[in-house]
Scaffold this motif. Structure first.
Motif, PDB file in Angstrom:
ATOM      1  N   ILE A 324       0.832  -1.204   0.000  1.00 16.55           N
ATOM      2  CA  ILE A 324       0.000   0.000   0.000  1.00 16.55           C
ATOM      3  C   ILE A 324       0.868   1.256   0.000  1.00 16.55           C
ATOM      4  N   LYS A 325       1.997   1.204   0.687  1.00 17.20           N
ATOM      5  CA  LYS A 325       2.904   2.364   0.717  1.00 17.20           C
ATOM      6  C   LYS A 325       3.414   2.716  -0.681  1.00 17.20           C
ATOM      7  N   ALA A 326       3.448   1.732  -1.563  1.00 14.53           N
ATOM      8  CA  ALA A 326       3.943   1.990  -2.918  1.00 14.53           C
ATOM      9  C   ALA A 326       3.113   3.044  -3.629  1.00 14.53           C
ATOM     10  N   PHE A 327       1.849   3.149  -3.268  1.00 12.81           N
ATOM     11  CA  PHE A 327       0.957   4.069  -3.966  1.00 12.81           C
ATOM     12  C   PHE A 327       1.078   5.500  -3.446  1.00 12.81           C
ATOM     13  N   GLU A 328       1.975   5.688  -2.483  1.00 13.28           N
ATOM     14  CA  GLU A 328       2.323   7.037  -2.031  1.00 13.28           C
ATOM     15  C   GLU A 328       3.600   7.522  -2.709  1.00 13.28           C
ATOM     16  N   VAL A 329       4.230   6.658  -3.493  1.00 16.82           N
ATOM     17  CA  VAL A 329       5.522   6.952  -4.110  1.00 16.82           C
ATOM     18  C   VAL A 329       5.327   7.632  -5.459  1.00 16.82           C
ATOM     19  N   ALA A 330       6.046   8.706  -5.678  1.00 18.31           N
ATOM     20  CA  ALA A 330       6.107   9.361  -6.989  1.00 18.31           C
ATOM     21  C   ALA A 330       7.486   9.065  -7.578  1.00 18.31           C
ATOM     22  N   LEU A 331       7.530   8.202  -8.561  1.00 12.80           N
ATOM     23  CA  LEU A 331       8.809   7.833  -9.159  1.00 12.80           C
ATOM     24  C   LEU A 331       9.414   9.022  -9.903  1.00 12.80           C
ATOM     25  N   SER A 332      10.708   9.250  -9.700  1.00 12.21           N
ATOM     26  CA  SER A 332      11.395  10.344 -10.388  1.00 12.21           C
ATOM     27  C   SER A 332      11.588   9.989 -11.859  1.00 12.21           C
ATOM     28  N   GLU A 333      11.835  11.011 -12.652  1.00  6.29           N
ATOM     29  CA  GLU A 333      12.093  10.783 -14.076  1.00  6.29           C
ATOM     30  C   GLU A 333      13.321   9.893 -14.263  1.00  6.29           C
ATOM     31  N   GLN A 334      14.303  10.037 -13.375  1.00  9.88           N
ATOM     32  CA  GLN A 334      15.507   9.218 -13.455  1.00  9.88           C
ATOM     33  C   GLN A 334      15.184   7.744 -13.237  1.00  9.88           C
ATOM     34  N   VAL A 335      14.360   7.452 -12.214  1.00  9.09           N
ATOM     35  CA  VAL A 335      13.989   6.067 -11.948  1.00  9.09           C
ATOM     36  C   VAL A 335      13.169   5.501 -13.100  1.00  9.09           C
ATOM     37  N   ILE A 336      12.233   6.277 -13.597  1.00  9.64           N
ATOM     38  CA  ILE A 336      11.404   5.816 -14.716  1.00  9.64           C
ATOM     39  C   ILE A 336      12.282   5.514 -15.928  1.00  9.64           C
ATOM     40  N   SER A 337      13.294   6.344 -16.132  1.00 13.26           N
ATOM     41  CA  SER A 337      14.217   6.125 -17.246  1.00 13.26           C
ATOM     42  C   SER A 337      15.023   4.844 -17.060  1.00 13.26           C
ATOM     43  N   GLU A 338      15.489   4.600 -15.836  1.00 15.93           N
ATOM     44  CA  GLU A 338      16.245   3.371 -15.553  1.00 15.93           C
ATOM     45  C   GLU A 338      15.376   2.138 -15.745  1.00 15.93           C
ATOM     46  N   VAL A 339      14.145   2.231 -15.289  1.00 12.92           N
ATOM     47  CA  VAL A 339      13.207   1.119 -15.470  1.00 12.92           C
ATOM     48  C   VAL A 339      12.979   0.861 -16.954  1.00 12.92           C
ATOM     49  N   ALA A 340      12.822   1.928 -17.721  1.00 15.20           N
ATOM     50  CA  ALA A 340      12.574   1.793 -19.156  1.00 15.20           C
ATOM     51  C   ALA A 340      13.720   1.071 -19.861  1.00 15.20           C
ATOM     52  N   GLU A 341      14.946   1.320 -19.437  1.00 19.80           N
ATOM     53  CA  GLU A 341      16.097   0.655 -20.059  1.00 19.80           C
ATOM     54  C   GLU A 341      16.053  -0.854 -19.824  1.00 19.80           C
ATOM     55  N   VAL A 342      15.686  -1.250 -18.607  1.00 16.01           N
ATOM     56  CA  VAL A 342      15.557  -2.685 -18.322  1.00 16.01           C
ATOM     57  C   VAL A 342      14.393  -3.268 -19.116  1.00 16.01           C
ATOM     58  N   PHE A 343      13.290  -2.528 -19.157  1.00 14.16           N
ATOM     59  CA  PHE A 343      12.105  -3.005 -19.875  1.00 14.16           C
ATOM     60  C   PHE A 343      12.422  -3.274 -21.344  1.00 14.16           C
ATOM     61  N   LYS A 344      13.225  -2.388 -21.946  1.00 21.55           N
ATOM     62  CA  LYS A 344      13.594  -2.575 -23.357  1.00 21.55           C
ATOM     63  C   LYS A 344      14.429  -3.835 -23.561  1.00 21.55           C
ATOM     64  N   GLN A 345      15.211  -4.202 -22.542  1.00 19.45           N
ATOM     65  CA  GLN A 345      16.009  -5.426 -22.632  1.00 19.45           C
ATOM     66  C   GLN A 345      15.151  -6.674 -22.498  1.00 19.45           C
TER      67      GLN A 345
END
Length: 350
Positions: A324-345
């Motif tokens: 539930i705490k996860a839904f209080e989190v605002a992911l930064s653009e940097q984190v979203i970018s890092e996630v996107a790189e893994v997702f592309k792999q």
């Protein structure tokens, strides 16, 4: 807690939907009571269940989750209006549910009554078709060659959908259900239900819940765009890929009592080497940014454009609080970018 409209209905649902499918197998009535009270205290007003739960589905666990929820309602009648209650009719293939037969109009009417009796309530806010009569590309059937769409009689499927809508209309007019939704459906299925409901002045699909996570995002962008344009709420289930994205199954680990330690009806199809490597990479990103692996995965789903409410399930209170705490989190653009790189792999790791 954040809230969104459930499609074109007048219902506001929390961004967190309390999943219940472990209640009656991995969780007891007492466990469920604790989860319910905590969730309500956090502002979670949306619960999801199904007639076939608990899981893994068996004749012995059929209907147990609804009965557990009904037990709570029987002791808290005054709180029924605090809850947006969603349940589902099982599709074909389970021999102990209507002899494994298709969803028909008759099955809808009878199953609604049976769920109401188990749930100990006079109405269901959202009644969902758990999976369509035709085989849909879910549960690892999304790879080319797994299905042959051309062999399916389109007119027959459309006629069956119309019969389902007519039965749902009967239930709405009787005050037994308020709205209906779909699950494990495709863009064509959603569009056909929308077309039929408009043509015949029948209930309009309010929502669809499909599997959606960092490991299984096939509904982006095509189905989700359709949901946004048509005001159909999109409800991800298994946002942690059946617990895999928590990291607890990395390198073949099987914690005692965990879901993957039980026999699965469709096997452990999410357990692949590509998934294992992707999970490790996401876990590393999470830990470098002060999050758990689960929180990163859930926060990512919550920020996807078009997602209305995410269905989470937990077997322990610690897991529930963490998620539930996860839904209080605002992911930064940097984190979203890092996630996107893994997702592309690893765009389709299972």
């Amino acid at each position: 807690m954040k809230y969104s409209k459930l499609g074109r209905t007048d219902i506001d649902v929390s961004h967190v939907c309390l999943g219940t499918m472990t209640w009656g197998k991995q969780n007891t009535q007492q466990d469920a009571d604790q989860q319910i009270e905590f969730a309500l205290d956090q502002g979670i007003n949306f619960w999801d269940t199904a007639e076939m739960y608990a899981v893994p589905p068996t004749p012995d666990t059929y209907g147990k989750t609804e009965s557990i929820i009904g037990d709570w309602f029987s002791r808290h009648e005054s709180r029924r209006d605090e809850v947006v209650l969603a349940t589902k009719i099982a599709g074909n293939g389970l021999s102990w549910v209507r002899d494994g037969g298709d969803v028909t109009g008759e099955a809808i009417v009878q199953s609604v009554d049976n769920s109401l009796a188990r749930l100990k309530t006079d109405y269901i806010d959202l009644y969902q078709i758990h999976w369509p009569n035709r085989t849909s590309p879910h549960f690892a059937k999304h790879w080319p060659g797994r299905l042959n769409f051309s062999d399916v009689d389109t007119q027959q499927q459309s006629a069956e959908m119309l019969e389902i809508l007519q039965a749902l209309d009967e239930c709405v007019k009787a005050g037994k259900i308020r709205h209906f939704g779909l699950s494990n459906e495709t863009p064509w299925g959603v569009s056909e239900y929308l077309r039929l409901s408009e043509k015949h002045s029948l209930p309009r699909v309010a929502s669809i819940q499909n599997e959606f996570s960092l490991l299984h995002a096939k509904d982006w962008p095509y189905l989700i765009e359709g949901c946004v344009r048509e005001d159909v709420a999109y409800l991800p289930w298994s946002p942690l890929a059946a617990g895999a994205l928590s990291g607890k199954y990395i390198d073949g680990a099987r914690p005692q009592g965990s879901r993957w330690s039980y026999a699965q009806r469709n096997g452990l199809f999410r357990d692949t080497e590509a998934s294992n490597q992707a999970i490790k990479a996401y876990k590393d990103i999470a830990e470098r940014n002060g999050l758990t692996a689960s929180q990163l995965a859930l926060a990512w789903v919550d920020q996807v454009d078009g997602v209305t409410s995410t269905i989470i399930g937990a077997t322990t209170m610690d897991q529930l609080k963490e998620d539930i705490k996860a839904f209080e989190v605002a992911l930064s653009e940097q984190v979203i970018s890092e996630v996107a790189e893994v997702f592309k792999q690893y765009p389709v790791p299972y």
